[in-house]
Design an enzyme around this catalytic site. Structure first.
Site, PDB file in Angstrom:
ATOM      1  N   GLU A   4       0.831  -1.201   0.000  1.00  0.00           N
ATOM      2  CA  GLU A   4       0.000   0.000   0.000  1.00  0.00           C
ATOM      3  C   GLU A   4       0.872   1.259   0.000  1.00  0.00           C
ATOM      4  O   GLU A   4       0.569   2.249  -0.656  1.00  0.00           O
ATOM      5  CB  GLU A   4      -0.904  -0.028   1.246  1.00  0.00           C
ATOM      6  CG  GLU A   4      -2.069   0.907   1.196  1.00  0.00           C
ATOM      7  CD  GLU A   4      -3.101   0.586   2.286  1.00  0.00           C
ATOM      8  OE1 GLU A   4      -2.915  -0.392   3.030  1.00  0.00           O
ATOM      9  OE2 GLU A   4      -4.081   1.323   2.370  1.00  0.00           O
ATOM     10  N   GLU A  32       2.317   1.757  -3.368  1.00  0.00           N
ATOM     11  CA  GLU A  32       1.264   2.298  -4.223  1.00  0.00           C
ATOM     12  C   GLU A  32       1.154   3.813  -4.032  1.00  0.00           C
ATOM     13  O   GLU A  32       1.061   4.574  -4.997  1.00  0.00           O
ATOM     14  CB  GLU A  32      -0.077   1.624  -3.901  1.00  0.00           C
ATOM     15  CG  GLU A  32      -1.210   2.089  -4.799  1.00  0.00           C
ATOM     16  CD  GLU A  32      -2.571   1.505  -4.400  1.00  0.00           C
ATOM     17  OE1 GLU A  32      -2.606   0.610  -3.516  1.00  0.00           O
ATOM     18  OE2 GLU A  32      -3.581   1.953  -4.959  1.00  0.00           O
ATOM     19  N   CYS A  57      -7.972  -1.703   4.344  1.00  0.00           N
ATOM     20  CA  CYS A  57      -7.897  -2.877   5.232  1.00  0.00           C
ATOM     21  C   CYS A  57      -9.234  -3.230   5.850  1.00  0.00           C
ATOM     22  O   CYS A  57      -9.429  -4.354   6.286  1.00  0.00           O
ATOM     23  CB  CYS A  57      -6.948  -2.640   6.396  1.00  0.00           C
ATOM     24  SG  CYS A  57      -5.498  -1.756   5.952  1.00  0.00           S
ATOM     25  N   SER A  92      -6.884   2.284  -2.079  1.00  0.00           N
ATOM     26  CA  SER A  92      -5.711   1.491  -2.405  1.00  0.00           C
ATOM     27  C   SER A  92      -6.199   0.167  -2.967  1.00  0.00           C
ATOM     28  O   SER A  92      -7.187  -0.400  -2.497  1.00  0.00           O
ATOM     29  CB  SER A  92      -4.904   1.241  -1.128  1.00  0.00           C
ATOM     30  OG  SER A  92      -4.017   0.169  -1.338  1.00  0.00           O
ATOM     31  N   LYS A  94     -15.420  -9.264   7.826  1.00  0.00           N
ATOM     32  CA  LYS A  94     -14.418 -10.138   7.200  1.00  0.00           C
ATOM     33  C   LYS A  94     -15.082 -11.375   6.602  1.00  0.00           C
ATOM     34  O   LYS A  94     -14.536 -11.999   5.700  1.00  0.00           O
ATOM     35  CB  LYS A  94     -13.375 -10.552   8.239  1.00  0.00           C
ATOM     36  CG  LYS A  94     -12.468  -9.416   8.681  1.00  0.00           C
ATOM     37  CD  LYS A  94     -11.384  -9.151   7.668  1.00  0.00           C
ATOM     38  CE  LYS A  94     -10.552  -7.920   8.021  1.00  0.00           C
ATOM     39  NZ  LYS A  94      -9.773  -7.429   6.884  1.00  0.00           N
ATOM     40  N   GLU A 101     -16.107 -10.256   3.319  1.00  0.00           N
ATOM     41  CA  GLU A 101     -14.934  -9.993   2.496  1.00  0.00           C
ATOM     42  C   GLU A 101     -14.355 -11.280   1.921  1.00  0.00           C
ATOM     43  O   GLU A 101     -14.035 -11.358   0.746  1.00  0.00           O
ATOM     44  CB  GLU A 101     -13.860  -9.274   3.337  1.00  0.00           C
ATOM     45  CG  GLU A 101     -12.640  -8.887   2.529  1.00  0.00           C
ATOM     46  CD  GLU A 101     -11.521  -8.316   3.394  1.00  0.00           C
ATOM     47  OE1 GLU A 101     -11.386  -8.725   4.569  1.00  0.00           O
ATOM     48  OE2 GLU A 101     -10.781  -7.450   2.892  1.00  0.00           O
ATOM     49  N   GLU A 142     -14.040 -11.841  -6.101  1.00  0.00           N
ATOM     50  CA  GLU A 142     -12.729 -11.449  -6.642  1.00  0.00           C
ATOM     51  C   GLU A 142     -11.571 -11.890  -5.741  1.00  0.00           C
ATOM     52  O   GLU A 142     -10.411 -11.750  -6.111  1.00  0.00           O
ATOM     53  CB  GLU A 142     -12.683  -9.938  -6.890  1.00  0.00           C
ATOM     54  CG  GLU A 142     -12.821  -9.051  -5.667  1.00  0.00           C
ATOM     55  CD  GLU A 142     -14.264  -8.666  -5.328  1.00  0.00           C
ATOM     56  OE1 GLU A 142     -15.189  -9.411  -5.717  1.00  0.00           O
ATOM     57  OE2 GLU A 142     -14.457  -7.630  -4.654  1.00  0.00           O
ATOM     58  N   CYS A 190     -10.153  -1.689  14.622  1.00  0.00           N
ATOM     59  CA  CYS A 190     -10.449  -3.124  14.701  1.00  0.00           C
ATOM     60  C   CYS A 190     -10.718  -3.585  16.126  1.00  0.00           C
ATOM     61  O   CYS A 190     -11.501  -4.502  16.348  1.00  0.00           O
ATOM     62  CB  CYS A 190      -9.299  -3.934  14.152  1.00  0.00           C
ATOM     63  SG  CYS A 190      -8.855  -3.442  12.491  1.00  0.00           S
TER      64      CYS A 190
END
Ligand SMILES: Cc1cc2nc3c(=O)[nH]c(=O)nc-3n(C[C@H](O)[C@H](O)[C@H](O)COP(=O)(O)O)c2cc1C
Ligand code: SF4
Lengths: 392, 642
Positions: B312, B315, B339, B359, B398, B401, B406, B569
């Site tokens: 990241e 990037e 994240c 990102s 999560k 996710e 993908e 988190c």
């Protein structure tokens, strides 16, 4: 021809013209002197409410006319709006002068939409007559009124739920304090008054507090409108001086020999014949919104009760536990009584629950919805307990 | 330090559910700034406008609550906190009654006790569920109250059969309205704390229920899966989708090689599920427990957190190069972190036009999964189809996710199961493992070197701090310790909803070998000032996004860390229940203590990460292979559903 003499006899705009020439404290003083109490149910002194709003500091203040009239058996505000709309708007304008407001809202019950055109026409005419708008009658007072149509929930007649509804939210009562006179519509001080309170205020300003006090009792001054329905010969809207006895009213409307009278709509109390000599006044039987439903001898009190509890079971906003679930339990209790399946001890439990609802519910709906249940149980115990056990 | 949004500035929840503000003088010594309250005979002085509930706390008197929650605005709907106030005809809800004049309060008279018992009886009459079969057995506020008030029978009956269908349509959140007591904490969480507005009260009276837009399944509406509603549900009406059975099945399948990665936040919180004080880190005891439970390998998510920083961060440097050196159009700023899957879905729904700002780096969870099914599988000679990757996460999002289509670029699902802290605690208990008393053990290699910069990902500001540590050393060329004592970059820490920090780059150092193929020199950054910001909780994210839309201060940022949950988190929707600002602060302390204790505290110094760039991702960060395995793309979803 209107059934409301006092309103018919009022000289148009006399109250407004007088008020425009008076100072704010003087107007409030006059209202206080009259002893006029709110006609929407709670009976809060009108002058006191205006005074709170007048002393609240804010750029904007609102005068809101509560025309939500949703209490079962209540229809006097409808008649007032139909026949004396000018008087209501006059009262709102006087209130505006008294508290320093520039904006009024008439909150009209969704089911009264047919009145809207008449009200809008009246408002338009008043604007043309310079009774509304900028610089009313050259007094320097600016005030205008708009009509807001409610969506048809009984709870939106409760003043803070009404304000929530005006703001575009779910119509649910707010936590109080603070009260609308401090934190009302859009957070600004707002006076919420019943249709009749405002019309009577206009009459009082026109003819003076002393005249008003010639009617009624010392603690309950003036006249009051009553919506009378049920098992009587002549139902309709009546004007009585406060302090009138239930018996007198029954005589006037042709309801003698009634088995019971429900005073104050569904949220009021059920009065047995033994109490017909009592008077309707703030110090005796509170008027509520001023409705009387007459029940003839042929009526089954459990039918009556089931009807009321059904209503509250639907109309509770659902926000607080005592009211949301409590009304359901009372309704189930009525059904058990009907089936002869309610034990004495469970009935006692339900009555205790009713008392909890009266003190623990968040707003007036839950606080008053057990009234009918408790008064019917108190006065008609033999009738309701004497059902034959049925499997159904 | 307050991380709550001010109810006055974000008026989403109707005023009927707002705390009513009473003007309170700033100076409490001023005359009239405090008011005396007598509660059950105890006199206390409180600032004007304090609720009876808070005054009682000060007097050491406990008043029961249900709809009240420390993170949320006042509702005053359950009425269980009713008390008697002298002179008032009715009882008053102590949570919503502001004291403005001296009053006398009684909290446990016959009237009050009877009312509370009735209210409980009424709730129980509508609450369908057997405590035995409920995920919240032993941690349910309704159950606790029933015990405290000696409920021995259902006075007003009890629903025996469920009347509402359980909504299992979401990967993350399961809704069971049969257990709902309509305290509306979830609504206030979603509407006011998170400003998402997925769930609302629908219907009136006893028809009223918590529902979604047109009562559609949760999986089909604009829900970001953050699970904050779960953390604030007093009963078992909201819970995370439980996948422990699937994980047990994998563990018991001899053909499967089951690998678990553990994230820092659950490690700092799981002790709470075993009766330990909040803020007791269980990182290494947990390693032992996981092995006992039957996992084949236990890895540290810090590895992929560090990997994330390199990917990241690179990037970001590439975007800066494009803008400052090559002066090409098309470099999009600010770059947003990616994240937090709750934040990602929030952006996809509410600000899809800003997807280019995100990102492309996958989250640490997903990167780790991809690495395990490729690099690790190759190294160990295991067929990736026989590997099951489990992730211990503080997060309910999560779960969504890891099921994004993908997220399988290696040909295998990166992560098979995302487990919440609560689910894993259940597995450990089920296995009879006494976590608090276990000996410690290390993580397994090759992804087991402890690293502090990965740990702090768990707290809001942690990703930014890790990124800055690396930028300072790799770009500016100085030691972080030279600028910030003990390499603690304090300005980015804390719980303030939105933070903004500038970092001047007065000089540049040599480009490290790892990045040489991409950047011949750092000269283009010399004299630049890196502007970064941090926001946690989507309500704060919304503030920043609206500012960016309006071209404000945050639109000038280069890099912004967004976390979907309040506190980051460590306050995630998969964390132990209850949650309060104090509990989250304790967890944060544990996380920063763990970071402090490690020798390696900078992502670019993590030897396991450096190794993967020499052995596997040989083109370096943001190289071809990285792009295929460690980066992803997003879906503009919008707010409107068919
Ligand atoms: C459930 C409920 C319904 C109410 N409905 C009405 C109504 O329809 N009209 C009305 O004027 N007041 C109604 N009220 C009373 C209002 O809350 C408020 O007290 C009144 O509008 C104040 O006006 P007043 O002081 O002039 O009576 C209702 C109150 C409750 C609790
Ligand atoms: S008493 Fe009934 S109507 Fe009033 S707030 Fe409570 S649930 Fe709503």
């Amino acid at each position: 021809m209107s059934s409301i003499q006092t309103y018919t006899q009022a000289t148009p705009e006399a109250g407004l013209k007088r008020a425009l020439g008076m100072s704010r404290p003087d107007i409030i003083h006059e209202m206080n002197e009259s002893g006029l109490k709110g006609r929407g149910g709670a009976g809060f002194p009108v002058g006191g409410k205006w005074n709170f709003a007048a002393s609240a500091k804010s750029e904007k203040k609102y005068i809101i006319c509560n025309a939500d009239e949703g209490e079962p058996g209540t229809f006097k505000d409808r008649v007032v709006l139909q026949e004396h709309a000018d008087l209501v708007f006059e009262g709102m304008t006087i209130a505006a002068k008294a508290v320093g407001s520039r904006e009024g809202i008439l909150f009209l019950r969704g089911e009264y939409t047919d009145l809207r055109e008449h009200l809008e026409d009246t408002l338009q005419r008043r604007r043309e007559q310079k009774l509304l708008g900028d610089n009313i009658q050259g007094s320097g007072v600016d005030f205008d009124i708009r009509v807001f149509i409610g969506a048809g929930a009984y709870i939106c007649g409760e003043e803070t739920a009404l304000i929530e509804c005006l703001e575009g939210n779910r119509g649910e009562p707010r936590n109080r304090p603070p009260y609308p006179v401090n934190t009302g519509f859009n957070g600004h001080p707002s006076v919420v008054n019943n249709v009749e309170s405002l019309a009577s205020a206009a009459c009082i300003m026109g003819r003076g507090a002393d005249w008003w006090k010639t009617m009624g009792t010392a603690k309950s001054t003036g006249m009051k409108l009553f919506s009378i329905s049920g098992d009587c010969a002549r139902p309709g809207v009546y004007e009585f001086d406060l302090g009138v006895t239930v018996a007198d009213i029954l005589k006037e409307v042709g309801g003698e020999g009634a088995k019971a009278v429900q005073v104050g709509g569904a949220s009021g109390r059920c009065i047995p014949p033994s109490e017909y000599a009592r008077s309707i006044a703030y110090e005796d039987i509170p008027t509520g919104g001023g409705s009387l439903i007459v029940f003839g001898q042929q009526r089954d009190m459990l039918d009556v009760l089931e009807n009321f509890m059904d209503f509250f079971g639907d109309e509770s906003c659902g926000q607080c536990t005592p009211c949301r679930v409590g009304n359901l339990k009372l309704l189930e209790g009525v059904k058990l009584l009907r089936a002869g399946k309610c034990s004495m001890s469970y009935l006692k439990e339900l009555c205790a629950l009713g008392e909890t609802m009266q003190i623990a519910s968040k707003c007036g709906l839950g606080q008053s919805s057990p009234n009918a249940f408790l008064s019917v149980v108190a006065h008609f115990r033999d009738e309701i307990m004497g059902r034959t056990y049925s499997q159904a | 330090m307050s991380e709550m949004t001010n109810p006055d500035t974000s008026r989403r929840v109707p005023a009927s559910q707002q705390a009513m503000s009473v003007p309170v003088p700033g100076n409490l010594d001023a005359i009239g700034a405090t008011v005396g309250v007598n509660i059950d005979g105890v006199d206390v002085k409180v600032p004007l406008g304090t609720t009876i509930l808070d005054a009682a706390k000060q007097a050491g008197i406990k008043i029961p609550t249900l709809c009240h929650h420390a993170d949320l605005c006042v509702a005053g709907v359950c009425r269980i906190c009713s008390v008697e106030v002298e002179g008032q005809r009715t009882l008053q809800a102590s949570c919503s009654f502001p004291v403005t004049t001296p009053i006398k309060v009684k909290t446990h008279t016959q009237k009050v006790r009877q009312a509370r018992r009735h209210i409980l009886d009424l709730m129980l009459s509508e609450h369908c569920g057997d405590c035995y079969t409920c995920g919240r057995n032993g941690n349910c506020e309704l159950q606790t109250l029933a015990k405290e008030y000696g409920v021995d029978s259902f006075r007003f009956g009890h629903v025996e059969k469920p009347v509402h269908e359980i909504d299992r349509s979401s990967y993350s959140v399961v809704r069971d309205n049969n257990k709902c007591i309509l305290c509306r904490r979830c609504v206030r969480t979603c509407l006011d704390l998170q400003e998402v507005g997925t769930i609302e009260v629908l219907g009136r009276s006893h028809q009223s229920h918590i529902g979604t837009f047109l009562d559609k399944p949760l999986g089909d509406v604009v829900c970001i899966n953050c699970g904050q509603c779960i953390n604030r549900c007093p009963t078992g009406a909201l819970r995370a989708n439980d996948q422990t059975d699937e994980v047990w099945a994998a563990i018991e399948d001899p053909k499967k090689h089951v690998v678990i990665q553990t994230a820092p936040s659950p490690r700092a919180a799981i002790g709470e599920c075993f009766g330990m004080e909040p803020g007791t880190a269980m990182t290494f005891e947990l390693n032992t427990a996981l092995k006992m439970a039957g996992f084949d390998q236990v890895f540290d998510t810090n590895f992929s957190a560090d990997l994330t920083i390199l990917e990241e961060g690179t990037e970001l440097l590439l975007r800066l190069k494009q803008a400052l050196l090559l002066r090409e159009p098309g470099a999009v700023f600010p770059q947003f972190t990616s994240c937090s899957p709750g934040w990602i879905k929030y952006l996809e729904h509410f600000y899809p036009e800003y997807i280019p700002n995100l990102s492309t780096a996958k989250s640490p969870q997903q990167m780790f999964g991809a690495v395990i099914k490729t690099y690790y599988a190759e190294k160990q000679g295991i067929d990736p189809k026989d590997i099951v990757t489990v992730a211990l996460m503080p997060c309910s999002a999560k779960k969504f996710e890891c099921n994004r289509p993908e997220m399988a670029d290696s040909g295998h699902k990166d992560v098979d199961f995302g487990l919440t802290t609560r689910e894993l605690a259940k597995m450990i208990s089920e296995a009879g493992i006494d976590l608090p008393r276990l000996p410690k053990s290390d993580f397994d290699s090759p992804f087991g070197t402890p690293s502090g910069s990965g740990v702090i990902f768990g707290a809001t500001g942690g990703v930014m701090e890790a990124a800055l540590r690396t930028v300072i050393e790799l770009v500016v060329g100085v030691k972080v310790e030279d600028l910030f004592e003990h390499a603690d970059i304090k300005p980015v820490r804390g719980f303030e909803g939105v933070r903004y920090v500038e970092l001047a780059i007065p000089q540049v150092g040599p480009v490290p070998d790892l990045l040489k193929p991409l950047f011949p020199s750092w000269d283009f950054l010399k004299g630049a000032t890196l502007k970064v910001a941090i926001a946690h909780g989507t309500a704060n994210a919304k503030k920043v996004m609206e500012d960016i839309k309006a071209g404000g201060q945050f639109s000038k940022c280069h890099f912004i860390e967004f976390m979907g949950c309040p506190g980051g988190c460590l306050g995630g929707g998969g964390q132990p229940i209850p949650t309060t600002p104090e509990i989250r602060q304790a967890r944060a302390k544990a996380i920063y203590a763990e970071d402090s204790a490690y020798e390696i505290r900078k992502s670019h110094e993590n030897p396991d990460v450096l190794k993967i760039y020499t052995e596997f991702l040989t083109e370096g960060p943001c190289g071809h292979k990285s792009h295929k395995l460690l980066h992803t793309h997003y879906t503009p979803r919008g707010k409107y559903i068919e």
